[in-house]
Design a protein around this motif. Structure first.
Motif, mmCIF file in Angstrom:
data_model
loop_
_atom_site.group_PDB
_atom_site.id
_atom_site.type_symbol
_atom_site.label_atom_id
_atom_site.label_comp_id
_atom_site.label_asym_id
_atom_site.label_seq_id
_atom_site.Cartn_x
_atom_site.Cartn_y
_atom_site.Cartn_z
ATOM 1 N N UNK A 125 0.542 -1.562 0.019
ATOM 2 C CA UNK A 125 -0.382 -0.093 0.003
ATOM 3 C C UNK A 125 0.661 0.801 0.353
ATOM 4 N N UNK A 126 0.755 1.807 -1.481
ATOM 5 C CA UNK A 126 1.906 3.224 -1.706
ATOM 6 C C UNK A 126 1.210 3.950 -1.492
ATOM 7 N N UNK B 99 10.651 1.087 -10.315
ATOM 8 C CA UNK B 99 10.427 -0.464 -8.807
ATOM 9 C C UNK B 99 9.975 -0.790 -8.069
ATOM 10 N N UNK C 272 7.086 -13.674 7.123
ATOM 11 C CA UNK C 272 7.077 -11.978 7.207
ATOM 12 C C UNK C 272 8.207 -11.682 8.570
ATOM 13 N N UNK C 273 9.104 -10.321 8.020
ATOM 14 C CA UNK C 273 9.731 -10.450 8.015
ATOM 15 C C UNK C 273 9.539 -9.215 9.931
ATOM 16 N N UNK D 233 12.293 -1.958 7.913
ATOM 17 C CA UNK D 233 13.050 -2.908 8.042
ATOM 18 C C UNK D 233 14.170 -3.349 6.792
ATOM 19 N N UNK E 1 9.583 -12.853 2.019
ATOM 20 C CA UNK E 1 10.438 -12.074 2.995
ATOM 21 C C UNK E 1 10.678 -13.253 4.201
ATOM 22 N N UNK E 2 11.737 -13.475 4.578
ATOM 23 C CA UNK E 2 12.038 -14.409 5.311
ATOM 24 C C UNK E 2 12.497 -13.916 6.406
ATOM 25 N N UNK E 3 11.873 -14.217 7.750
ATOM 26 C CA UNK E 3 11.927 -13.578 9.246
ATOM 27 C C UNK E 3 14.066 -13.592 9.255
ATOM 28 N N UNK F 253 15.737 -10.288 8.327
ATOM 29 C CA UNK F 253 15.575 -9.336 7.838
ATOM 30 C C UNK F 253 15.993 -8.190 8.238
ATOM 31 N N UNK G 263 16.137 -4.619 11.123
ATOM 32 C CA UNK G 263 15.018 -4.272 11.904
ATOM 33 C C UNK G 263 16.233 -2.459 11.902
ATOM 34 N N UNK H 146 11.264 0.805 14.866
ATOM 35 C CA UNK H 146 10.235 0.580 14.901
ATOM 36 C C UNK H 146 9.541 1.304 16.606
ATOM 37 N N UNK I 120 17.060 -4.025 1.075
ATOM 38 C CA UNK I 120 15.775 -3.306 0.185
ATOM 39 C C UNK I 120 14.939 -3.240 1.347
ATOM 40 N N UNK J 16 6.654 -0.044 6.658
ATOM 41 C CA UNK J 16 5.398 -0.286 7.486
ATOM 42 C C UNK J 16 4.849 -0.172 8.199
ATOM 43 N N UNK K 225 1.780 -0.623 2.797
ATOM 44 C CA UNK K 225 3.428 -1.356 3.060
ATOM 45 C C UNK K 225 4.949 -0.528 2.219
ATOM 46 N N UNK K 226 5.652 0.492 2.412
ATOM 47 C CA UNK K 226 6.179 1.040 1.255
ATOM 48 C C UNK K 226 7.907 0.255 1.106
ATOM 49 N N UNK K 227 8.236 0.127 -0.100
ATOM 50 C CA UNK K 227 9.220 -0.406 -0.117
ATOM 51 C C UNK K 227 10.375 1.277 -1.161
ATOM 52 N N UNK K 228 11.634 1.077 -0.203
ATOM 53 C CA UNK K 228 11.508 2.114 -0.365
ATOM 54 C C UNK K 228 13.184 2.428 -0.759
ATOM 55 N N UNK K 229 13.802 1.410 -0.480
ATOM 56 C CA UNK K 229 15.571 1.404 -0.839
ATOM 57 C C UNK K 229 15.523 0.150 -1.732
ATOM 58 N N UNK K 230 16.686 -0.229 -2.760
ATOM 59 C CA UNK K 230 17.222 -1.430 -3.316
ATOM 60 C C UNK K 230 18.173 -1.182 -3.449
#
Lengths: 252, 252
Positions: free
Chosen positions: A150-151, A168, A224-225, B55, B64-66, B69, B71, B74, B94, B98, B150-155
């Motif tokens: 959700x962005x 991306x 989930x992370x 994260x 996405x595995x715990x 990742x 953190x 938070x 990445x 969230x 849930x927003x990806x911010x970097x790669x």
């Protein structure tokens, strides 16, 4: 649950018109919907194979209300950056890009049927699944996944992200769509393992020789992370799934 | 469900250590947790008041595995852009931002108790709530909301968004946190209306005069911008909640 009552509900539901805009079951899950509806203890009440959407909301309105939103783009497949760019050109408020995973609602004859389906769903990685029991005795198992996007992309019609970012983002959404399809297939396989198709059950009943098949659940994988920053919440997920780690026993 | 068995489970659960990193119940929901645990037909097994997290995940790893990742940041309160910027400086993969809303798991003595709690949750706008029934008879009501980010911010450690976007994103997340707190309070009010505190029930039992209080559920408000593009899925939400629109009847 009276057999007749459940069958009546099932007939009513499956015979009425599909009031969704699309008007039909999504292609990627039509096999699941058919399989479930062929079983006399279940029927589907709603479904979506998963989608990528871009919608425009009212600026500075924290409550996202259906009546306040307009849809800019929607697909049940992967998308391209051009789809998002074109959609954003029409934004006059706060546009939000979302990935929503597979969701399915199944009405079940009895609680034990819902429990079985719930086990199948959890086993397939669909960890937000849960049962609801209505006052008239309607038992619904909601199959829900956790992975999503959700962005927010624009504010008052002004796009706040670069084309590079949209490239991306589209890539991430498409990866989620791929993972979504894997979970759908995993769910279908587990479902087939747990439920016999109606035709097979009828013919098998006639056979003199029945032998039990005992099958263990697959160990679930983490998806989930999440770190334990809240009261026992990660322990809860592990414990509750061990509790539900029942062996699926059925007759072939 | 044997009364002794449920009470044993409750004692074991409430007496064991909190294994979460935080080690304590979140402040914004401690009143809810206390209230529920004071009631002899319920106890909480895990909880989170809601959080904003940043994260770092492994690049090009769709699952996405715990364990994959780390953190970066938070908080269970609102955040500031500086928190996110500082966190992103530590990103090598990445990074994803969230917002996760209030979540609560409550073990219930009987299915009817779970149904009541489920009604309270749905009435409070917590629409992803659902019941699970384990093989040992453990009944858990999971209180879950739908609103999230849930927003990806970097790669690969490269930040793909501007400071202006981060400002906006933090504003959106903080609005969601505000909405989250409102739902928590709505849930608490509905809960109080549905369940009597343990002390009151004991003293009231002694009274000769008991009269029923009949209270209707509030009409739910829509909180999602969903259009009917999938098979009956919006109709399902409306119908299922009418089904569960049972009147809460209890003795004062």
């Amino acid at each position: 649950m009276e057999g007749d009552t459940f069958q009546q509900w099932k007939n009513q539901c499956l015979n009425k018109c599909d009031f969704s805009k699309k008007g039909s079951v999504d292609e990627d899950i039509s096999h699941i919907v058919s399989f479930i509806n062929s079983h006399d203890r279940y029927f589907t009440t709603s479904s979506c194979s998963g989608r990528i959407i871009l919608f425009d909301g009212v600026s500075d309105c924290p409550d996202v209300q259906k009546r306040n939103c307009s849809w800019l783009f929607v697909t049940h497949q992967k998308c391209q950056r051009e789809d998002v760019v074109t959609g954003l050109e029409k934004s006059v408020g706060d546009a939000t890009f979302k990935f929503e995973p597979f969701v399915l609602h199944v009405q079940c004859k009895q609680l034990g049927d819902a429990q079985l389906l719930h086990t199948v769903a959890i086993n397939s990685g669909l960890r937000n699944s849960g049962i609801t029991v209505g006052k008239k005795g309607k038992i619904i198992m909601a199959v829900r996944s956790t992975h999503c996007l959700e962005v927010p992309l624009s504010h008052k019609g002004n796009v706040l992200t670069t084309d590079q970012y949209l490239d991306f983002l589209v890539g991430v959404a498409n990866q989620k769509m791929d993972e979504n399809l894997k979970r759908i297939e995993r769910f279908y396989e587990c479902l087939q393992g747990a439920l016999q198709p109606q035709e097979q059950r009828c013919s098998l009943k006639e056979e003199a020789d029945k032998k039990p098949i005992y099958r263990r659940r697959r160990k679930r994988t983490q998806d989930e992370p999440v770190t334990d920053c809240c009261q026992s919440i990660e322990k809860h997920h592990e414990n509750s799934e061990e509790e539900m780690n029942c062996d699926l026993l059925f007759l072939s």
